[in-house]
Design a protein around this motif. Structure first.
Motif, PDB file in Angstrom:
ATOM      1  N   SER A 175      96.311 102.943 -57.908  1.00 49.85           N
ATOM      2  CA  SER A 175      97.242 103.821 -57.440  1.00 49.85           C
ATOM      3  C   SER A 175      98.152 104.561 -57.344  1.00 49.85           C
ATOM      4  O   SER A 175      98.960 105.338 -57.524  1.00 49.85           O
ATOM      5  CB  SER A 175      96.663 103.691 -54.823  1.00 49.85           C
ATOM      6  OG  SER A 175      97.222 102.358 -55.725  1.00 49.85           O
ATOM      7  N   MET A 225      98.297 106.235 -60.322  1.00 48.73           N
ATOM      8  CA  MET A 225      98.056 107.994 -59.376  1.00 48.73           C
ATOM      9  C   MET A 225      99.358 108.581 -58.124  1.00 48.73           C
ATOM     10  O   MET A 225      99.951 109.805 -58.795  1.00 48.73           O
ATOM     11  CB  MET A 225      97.074 107.954 -57.823  1.00 48.73           C
ATOM     12  CG  MET A 225      95.897 107.873 -59.102  1.00 48.73           C
ATOM     13  SD  MET A 225      95.509 108.931 -60.556  1.00 48.73           S
ATOM     14  CE  MET A 225      95.094 108.650 -61.619  1.00 48.73           C
ATOM     15  N   PHE A 281      95.944 108.214 -51.778  1.00 50.22           N
ATOM     16  CA  PHE A 281      96.352 107.599 -52.780  1.00 50.22           C
ATOM     17  C   PHE A 281      97.229 105.827 -52.549  1.00 50.22           C
ATOM     18  O   PHE A 281      96.741 105.119 -52.526  1.00 50.22           O
ATOM     19  CB  PHE A 281      98.119 107.781 -53.888  1.00 50.22           C
ATOM     20  CG  PHE A 281      96.910 108.994 -54.645  1.00 50.22           C
ATOM     21  CD1 PHE A 281      95.709 108.886 -55.423  1.00 50.22           C
ATOM     22  CD2 PHE A 281      97.532 109.980 -54.848  1.00 50.22           C
ATOM     23  CE1 PHE A 281      95.133 110.234 -55.924  1.00 50.22           C
ATOM     24  CE2 PHE A 281      97.327 111.172 -56.407  1.00 50.22           C
ATOM     25  CZ  PHE A 281      96.248 110.815 -56.325  1.00 50.22           C
ATOM     26  N   TYR A 299      89.826 109.444 -57.054  1.00 52.05           N
ATOM     27  CA  TYR A 299      90.301 108.353 -56.920  1.00 52.05           C
ATOM     28  C   TYR A 299      89.448 107.795 -55.836  1.00 52.05           C
ATOM     29  O   TYR A 299      89.336 106.567 -55.290  1.00 52.05           O
ATOM     30  CB  TYR A 299      91.559 108.844 -56.399  1.00 52.05           C
ATOM     31  CG  TYR A 299      92.287 107.338 -55.699  1.00 52.05           C
ATOM     32  CD1 TYR A 299      92.819 106.319 -56.759  1.00 52.05           C
ATOM     33  CD2 TYR A 299      92.561 107.810 -54.214  1.00 52.05           C
ATOM     34  CE1 TYR A 299      93.822 105.691 -55.766  1.00 52.05           C
ATOM     35  CE2 TYR A 299      93.384 106.419 -53.924  1.00 52.05           C
ATOM     36  CZ  TYR A 299      93.736 105.675 -54.480  1.00 52.05           C
ATOM     37  OH  TYR A 299      94.430 105.101 -53.672  1.00 52.05           O
ATOM     38  N   ARG A 330      88.651 104.466 -55.357  1.00 50.87           N
ATOM     39  CA  ARG A 330      89.025 103.329 -54.238  1.00 50.87           C
ATOM     40  C   ARG A 330      87.755 102.902 -53.163  1.00 50.87           C
ATOM     41  O   ARG A 330      88.091 101.964 -52.797  1.00 50.87           O
ATOM     42  CB  ARG A 330      89.942 104.209 -54.084  1.00 50.87           C
ATOM     43  CG  ARG A 330      90.931 103.651 -52.261  1.00 50.87           C
ATOM     44  CD  ARG A 330      90.903 101.967 -52.424  1.00 50.87           C
ATOM     45  NE  ARG A 330      92.499 101.857 -53.221  1.00 50.87           N
ATOM     46  CZ  ARG A 330      92.416 101.313 -54.217  1.00 50.87           C
ATOM     47  NH1 ARG A 330      91.443 100.862 -54.814  1.00 50.87           N
ATOM     48  NH2 ARG A 330      93.450 101.381 -54.931  1.00 50.87           N
ATOM     49  N   VAL A 333      90.235 106.079 -65.285  1.00 50.50           N
ATOM     50  CA  VAL A 333      91.602 106.029 -64.526  1.00 50.50           C
ATOM     51  C   VAL A 333      92.869 107.115 -65.364  1.00 50.50           C
ATOM     52  O   VAL A 333      93.558 107.524 -65.464  1.00 50.50           O
ATOM     53  CB  VAL A 333      92.430 104.525 -64.506  1.00 50.50           C
ATOM     54  CG1 VAL A 333      93.206 104.350 -63.730  1.00 50.50           C
ATOM     55  CG2 VAL A 333      91.385 104.579 -63.247  1.00 50.50           C
TER      56      VAL A 333
END
Lengths: 483, 503, 489
Positions: free
Chosen positions: B87, B90, B130, B269, B273, B350
């Motif tokens: 995160s 991001m 995020f 994401y 996640r 990623v």
């Protein structure tokens, strides 16, 4: 049951004595005051009635137990007490409306007749003997026949008077036949003695049923219950407006008083018979009254049909046969008294101004006389059973009594009818509030007083229930021992 | 200072919102003030993110900078934020692209104030996704970001903006409905929305006492697909992609930059996640299907891009193509779980997210630059622009090469990692993906040829060279593209640690 | 003796209304100022009730009790719990904003504001009532203000029909409930209308199953339950702005609130028996209402049908009979009340200036009235259940509740969300964005009072949306009590 002289016996009929005295005074004053009677006679009558009401409250209050007086002719009880007040209030307000009403106030006899019929009603509500009862009914009715046709120049009024007379005479006759049957069965004219005799169960139920039917006919005429309602629309429309108001309230209340007393006192053992009868009459009255009222263009005719329907609601309370139901009916009558008098009072004002009682004539009233519009609003909504006006609590009580006694269907019929009724009440209200305005209509001081008394009555009965419900309850309790 | 360091995430998250609210009180005709206000307001979170990056300890497991505060206590949902390596990357991407997008938007002349306010609110929405460590909070930010984007497209977009914006909105909301239902279901079953709790408990749930009439496995599979579809729409994965070309094409330039640069990452994401940790079993079961979709996205995205004549549409389709690799890496991880290959694939995914953010933003920006001047995006109308705009030409070439995956630039690193990681796990899919890569080269070169080379169309004889402000926008992107391409370790280090911990 | 805040709240508007009726009709500004003053005071007092309600203690607070008709067990008995306190605040808010946006009323403002005050008194009375009789008394107090305000100040074409329809529907509803309530009164054997006493009357299962439909349906009609909803769009559209706000914003909540208070809380077993039926009907509300809203061409009808759709969610929340569902329903009542008040106020602002409500004839109004447009958009987002706004905060727990009660309903009802999104976005775009039609080129912005009203309502929805703990714990404390009744009966 003592025949001996007892001053309390005379105290008990003090209001009736007062009424006779007042009637005599009006007759005399009518002769003396040729030119002033229009202005003062009504006020004097109203004031006198108020004094009599005060006397009634102060001296003629019944004790905790009902008492038969004058050889069992009258019964001193709460029922008579409460209804007497209803009649006195109704007469007071009616007298005030008659002031400044050109057709009525120029003849002093109007007030005399009004007072005599009030006297009759008062005795109707207290009668405990069939003979007394019949006399009282006639004492009430005959002046009313005259009052309905009071304006002899007006054909409608005369027609109303004659129609009322014919209907009244016929139903009285049938009723009288019923009374004679009762006497034949029981050998007594004492209402409260009859109940015991009927309870012994030696008389054929068919005969009892028939006598119930016959007796009820006469009362149904008074309360304008279906199918003895035919006179009402024409008479209300034709009769002078204050008289119509009086007929629809006090006279109806008197009819209910005797209906309840006779049914409960004479036929306590035959509840299944008369409850059904009354329930059917209630249903028919509500439906017929409300449905026909929908179509009316004349407000007096509309109010006439509405009053037929209102009789139906009140009959729901009677049909329950319970203490709550009877209390509800009494409360309903109390509220209805003020409500309908205000309604007819406003009609009286409009009629005086525009010579018309068409609903159209009310258009724009709220812009002309906002207060009159508000009064009519209160009256119509009270008729519709909307708080904070008197009709709400009355309806609640009678519907409640129907549910309590297991007649839910009757409550539902009542609800359906309340909806229909609300439709035409609101329609009138809309006419009053929509439409173009103009110069305000003249409202004479006496009318103002009468209308304000009526409005206060509607509001007080619609908000402060407890004391008046207490009266109604006592009235119901004193009619019969509910078990 | 202490407050700043303990509330770093909150500050980053809400400074844009606060700036947007204050902006309400600025006069709407002071256009320059509004622009600079917004620009500076977006620089502060960037600066704080750099601070965050500096303070972040890659070696430490779990989430860092966590903050928790009461929020919707009745439902056991709290304001819980924190970052890990994934995160954080991001967040960096977002806070980096935001100032650039706002700088790009300096050419907006109409209704600058609402435009800038919406942009700043958009930033909060995206950052929130995020950072969120609470499922309900996640969903809140997930949806909230849609609103500003909708208005940005609908109000400042191109000719067909009404259709595009409505499609974008309804598609995404519609896609989120399943997610919403699944979140509710999870909330009901577990009784908490805290992600740390859910990671622990939800995969272990074996009995659901709801009147569903379905087995737990079926329920979970349905919930899994509800999540997947929501995220797949956002990514977008074929066949849920049809909103994207419309939205990207119609959005204003800065909007497209953010859409492609950040918004698409939200979907990917979400996979990383939520889907993988919450549904390890289901993910494994359905990894094949996911891989199939990813490959379809790669190939069809590239083919579709190749077929476009609208420059912006071409770039839009290229996003589908590139994001396909992200999903491919995720599919590999889903299938293989915690194996070295899978770790490599996720690392690549990623990094690909980050890289695509840079290059897609750059490409959309450069398309915007030429569109501003030429007022057309039809590739067939262009030609020989290089001679008129050499600086622009070289920048376009550079960015396009990064996008194409030229070794030495960032795209290569990430795509290589994805393919390296996926190959042992999903060989067929990876092989097909390689074919897609071939088409990537084809459409990018086609675009370059049609725009930059060939005979100069006389209509463009008077085109102005790219301006300083515009160069200022593209430079950081270009520097990063080169930087990651040459020395990817600085960022991979952060990502890798997180990935290893998770998978 | 504490300050009788609830009584003041209930009677202040009533007294103001009566005072207004006796004012000279031509003092229009004075009449409006008095109304605004009263409305501000109501807002202030309702906010005090809301914020000083002790959530930790829970239960009924601010209790006042006085004998009314002791012979029948009727008393004047007021108090609020965690569900009622937000409703009181809602009523205060809508009264205040309603007066603000009605400043332009020029035809008989005396009657207009007086009737509006009566309406306010009625709703506050219902929300405060702990006595069944009192509840009905205040419930029906609203009949004539509603009717007259629609037929007097409503849109001329449909007002007579719609006003009558609305009034009769609602009157019948309340009468049906009244029958049920009387049955409760007699059936309990307690001879009291005290609802707290009746809560523990222990009605038999058969009794509850028999009478629940009466009580529920009557109030359900007022909350717009399918298939008795058609009065709502017609009535709300025909009504003048402030009354649309009060009717859709508060009156529909009155229905739902009373359904909860009387039907669910007094007859829990009956509720359980009928909950599936309610779920089905309410789900139809949600989806069908949204579809009908989608195809409307009249701006105001869109909002009218959206209320039908949203109130369905409230009823669904009730019917789940579990914690989350009830909390959500409580929040939804507040949220939808504020939202729809905002909607109708903006519709009124647009209509006052554009003199049309046909969506096709509107457009580009954002430039002319940005604040109103902003308000409408916020309302739209709430309506869509967008996170960050109160609608989401409310709908989310409702759906959580539905999952526990009937998962299939969750899946169907969620369709309403996407349809809602569609019609809201379309309306927003067509009315506020795009080309400004020729005829509207010289219309003005909304007044400062309109702006205050809009911003206030919008701000509250956002505040509750971002900080659900402003309201959710309070409602939760009210739900605790209800759950105890459900569980204990």
């Amino acid at each position: 049951m003592s025949a001996q002289f007892d001053p309390s016996m005379y105290l008990a009929i003090l209001p009736e004595i007062g009424l006779i005295v007042l009637a005599a005074i009006t007759l005399v004053l009518d002769l003396v005051w040729q030119d002033r009677r229009c202005r003062y006679l009504g006020w004097i009558t109203a004031g006198g009635l108020a004094v009599i009401a005060g006397l009634a409250v102060a001296f003629a209050r019944p004790g905790p137990d009902p008492l038969l007086i004058f050889g069992g002719m009258l019964r001193l009880d709460d029922t008579g007490f409460v209804f007497r007040l209803i009649f006195l209030f109704g007469a007071t307000i009616t007298a005030l409306f008659a002031v400044d009403n050109e057709g009525l106030c120029n003849k002093g006899e109007f007030y005399t007749l009004l007072l005599v019929s009030t006297l009759g009603m008062s005795l109707m509500a207290s009668s405990a003997d069939l003979i007394m009862l019949f006399l009282a009914i006639e004492t009430t009715s005959i002046p009313l026949y005259v009052l309905a046709g009071f304006i002899i120049r007006d054909q409608n009024s005369v027609e109303a008077g004659i129609k009322y007379l014919l209907f009244g005479a016929m139903t009285s006759a049938i009723s009288l036949y019923g009374f004679s049957l009762l006497y034949g069965f029981c050998g007594t004219t004492q209402i409260y003695a009859m109940g015991e005799i009927f309870a012994n169960g030696q008389i054929s139920p068919v005969l009892i049923g028939m006598s119930i039917l016959l007796v009820v006919v006469g009362f149904a005429f008074k309360i304008s219950g279906v199918p003895f309602h035919f006179w009402a629309p024409d008479v209300y429309q034709g009769a002078p407006t204050p008289v119509a108001g009086y007929l629809s309230t006090a006279s109806k209340a008197a009819g209910f008083a005797v209906l309840m007393r006779v049914l409960l006192a004479v036929f306590p053992g035959q509840t299944d018979v008369w409850i059904l009868l009354v329930a059917i009459m209630a249903t028919a009255s509500m439906f017929l009254g409300n449905l026909l009222a929908l179509a009316q263009k004349n407000i007096k005719r509309m109010l006439a049909y509405s009053s037929i329907a209102q009789a139906g609601y009140i009959l729901i309370g009677v049909a329950s046969g319970t203490e709550l139901g009877i209390s509800g009916s009494v409360y309903y009558l109390l509220g209805y008294l003020f409500t309908n008098l205000v309604a007819f009072g406003v009609v009286n004002v409009i009629e005086d101004a525009v010579e018309s009682s068409e609903i159209k004539a009310f258009s724009g009233l709220s812009r002309r006389n906002p207060m009159l519009a508000l009064l009519m609003l209160a009256a119509l909504l009270s008729l519709g059973g909307i708080p904070p006006f008197a009709g709400f609590f009355g309806k609640l009580l009678v519907f409640g009594s129907a549910i309590e006694s297991g007649q839910v269907w009757l409550a539902i019929v009542g609800i359906i009818n309340s909806m229909i009724a609300l439709y035409y009440y609101l329609t009138v209200l809309r006419v009053i509030y929509q439409g173009e305005g103009g110069a305000p209509y003249w409202v004479s001081p006496s009318w103002q007083v009468a209308l304000v008394i009526g409005l206060v009555g509607i509001l007080v009965l619609g908000v402060v229930f407890a004391p008046f419900f207490g009266w109604s309850q006592q009235a119901a309790q004193s009619l019969s021992l509910f078990n | 200072m202490d407050f700043i360091s303990t509330h770093l995430l909150t500050l980053i998250l809400f400074i844009p919102t606060a700036a947007a609210l204050l902006m309400l009180f600025l006069p709407k005709d002071r256009v320059n003030l509004l622009r600079w206000w917004a620009f500076i307001a977006s620089l502060i979170p960037f600066a704080l993110t750099l601070l965050l990056w500096g303070k972040f300890v890659p070696a430490q497991s779990g989430f860092q900078f966590t903050e928790q505060a009461a929020w919707y206590g009745v439902l056991n949902a709290s304001y819980h934020v924190g970052v890990d390596g994934i995160s954080l990357t991001m967040v960096l991407l977002t806070t980096l692209l935001m100032p650039l997008a706002i700088l790009t938007s300096f050419n907006i002349k109409e209704r600058v104030k609402p435009y800038m306010i919406l942009f700043l609110l958009l930033e909060t929405g995206m950052l929130g996704v995020f950072m969120a460590l609470d499922l309900l909070l996640f969903f809140v930010f997930w949806e909230v970001g849609l609103v500003p984007m909708y208005f940005l497209i609908a109000q400042w977009g191109g000719a067909n903006r009404n259709y595009a914006s409505l499609k974008f909105m309804l598609y995404t909301i519609g896609g989120s409905l399943g997610l919403l239902l699944a979140i509710q279901l999870i909330g009901v079953v577990v009784g908490s929305f805290d992600l740390l709790v859910l990671f622990d408990k939800w995969p272990q749930v074996t009995a659901i006492s709801l009147p569903l009439g379905l087995s737990v496995a079926t329920v979970k599979a349905i919930a899994f697909w509800a999540f997947v579809i929501a995220f797949a729409i956002k990514v977008p994965v074929w066949p849920f992609h049809t909103w994207l070309p419309d939205a990207h094409t119609e959005a204003p330039t800065a909007g497209s930059m953010i859409l492609a640069g950040v918004l698409l990452k939200l979907g990917a994401y979400g996979f990383l996640r939520l889907v993988l940790p919450l549904y390890p079993v289901e993910a494994k079961t359905f990894a094949g299907a996911l891989a199939f979709l990813a490959v379809a996205a790669i190939i069809f995205g590239a083919l579709a891009a190749w077929g476009q004549t609208d420059f912006k549409r071409l770039v839009a389709y290229s996003s589908i193509n590139h994001m396909g690799f992200v999903v491919l890496g995720i599919a590999a991880a889903a299938l293989a779980g915690n194996t070295p290959d899978a770790v490599i694939a996720v690392n690549g995914a990623v990094l690909q997210m980050f890289n695509h953010g840079l290059s897609a933003a750059g490409m959309f920006f450069l398309v915007g630059v030429i569109y501003d001047r030429a007022h057309t995006r039809d590739l067939n109308d262009f030609g020989g622009i290089w001679t008129r705009m050499p600086v622009y030409g070289s920048l376009l070439l550079f960015t396009a090469m990064a996008s194409l995956g030229l070794p030495g630039l960032n795209g290569f690193v990430s795509e290589f990692l994805v393919i390296r990681g996926s190959w042992p796990i999903l060989d067929l899919a990876t092989a097909l993906g390689m074919i897609g890569l071939f088409f990537t080269g084809a459409y990018i070169l086609k675009a370059l040829k049609l725009v930059l080379h060939g005979p100069l169309n006389e209509r463009w004889a008077k085109l102005n060279e790219i301006s300083t402000r515009e160069i200022l926008v593209i430079t950081p992107l270009a520097v990063l593209m080169l930087g990651i391409g040459v020395w990817p370790a600085w960022i991979l280090n952060v990502i890798n640690r997180a990935v290893q911990m998770w998978f | 003796m504490q300050f009788p805040i609830l009584s003041v709240l209930i009677f202040l508007p009533l007294i103001t209304g009566i005072v207004l009726l006796f004012m000279p009709a031509e003092r229009k500004t004075l009449i409006k100022s008095i109304s605004l003053g009263t409305a501000s005071l109501i807002l202030l007092l309702s906010a005090i009730v809301f914020f000083s309600y002790n959530v930790a203690a829970g239960g009924y607070q601010f209790i006042e009790k006085a004998a009314w008709v002791p012979a029948l067990g009727i008393s004047y008995y007021v108090g609020v719990d965690g569900i009622a306190a937000p409703m009181v605040l809602l009523a205060g808010l809508v009264m205040f904003t309603g007066v603000l946006v009605s400043w332009g009323v020029d035809d008989r403002p005396r009657e207009f504001f007086a009737f509006m005050m009566f309406l306010g008194s009625s709703v506050l009375g219902v929300f405060g009532a702990l006595d069944l009789f009192m509840l009905f008394f205040f419930f029906e107090l609203a009949v004539f203000p509603k009717y007259l305000m629609i037929v007097l100040w409503g849109s001329p074409k449909t007002r007579n029909y719609s006003g009558m329809k609305l009034t009769l529907y609602l009157f019948v509803g309340s009468m049906i409930s009244l029958v049920g309530a009387l049955a409760i009164y007699f059936g309990s054997g307690l001879r009291t209308f005290d609802m707290i006493a009746l809560e523990s009357a222990g009605f038999s299962l058969v009794f509850q199953r028999l009478w629940f439909p009466f009580v529920f349906l009557g109030f359900g009609i007022l909350s717009g339950i399918f298939p008795f909803y058609s009065w709502a769009p017609d009535g709300h559209v025909a009504a003048p702005t402030a009354i649309s706000m009060l009717l859709a914003g508060v009156e529909m909540k009155v229905g739902a609130f009373a359904a909860l208070r009387v039907a669910f809380m007094l007859l829990p077993d009956g509720a359980r028996y009928w909950s599936t039926a309610i779920l089905v009907l309410a789900t139809i509300n949600v989806v069908y209402g949204a579809f009908i809203a989608l195809i409307q061409t009249d701006f105001k009808y869109v909002i009218g049908f959206s209320s039908v759709s949203h109130m369905g969610l409230v009823l669904i929340g009730f019917a789940t009979m579990n914690r989350q569902g009830l909390i959500g329903a409580g929040l939804q009542m507040f949220s939808h009340g504020v939202m729809t008040a905002l909607f109708f106020s903006v519709v009124g602002m647009v209509y006052d200036r554009a003199h049309t409500r046909e969506i096709a004839q509107l457009g580009g109004l954002f430039r002319k009235m940005p604040v109103a447009a902003f308000g409408f958009i916020v309302g739209g987002l709430v309506s869509m259940g967008m996170p960050g706004f109160s609608g989401f905060i409310a709908e989310f727990p409702i759906f959580m509740g539905v999952w526990q009660a009937a998962p299939v309903v969750a899946v169907i009802a969620i369709l309403g969300v996407i349809i809602t999104a569609a019609y809201i976005l379309l309306v927003v775009r067509r009315v506020f964005f795009g080309e400004l039609p020729e005829g509207l080129s010289n219309i003005g912005d909304v007044t400062i009072k309109d702006k205050i009203s809009t911003v206030l309502l919008a701000a509250i929805m956002i505040a509750v949306g971002i900080f659900p703990s402003l309201m959710a714990p309070m409602i939760s404390s009210g739900v605790d009590h209800i759950l105890a009744l459900f569980g204990g009966a």
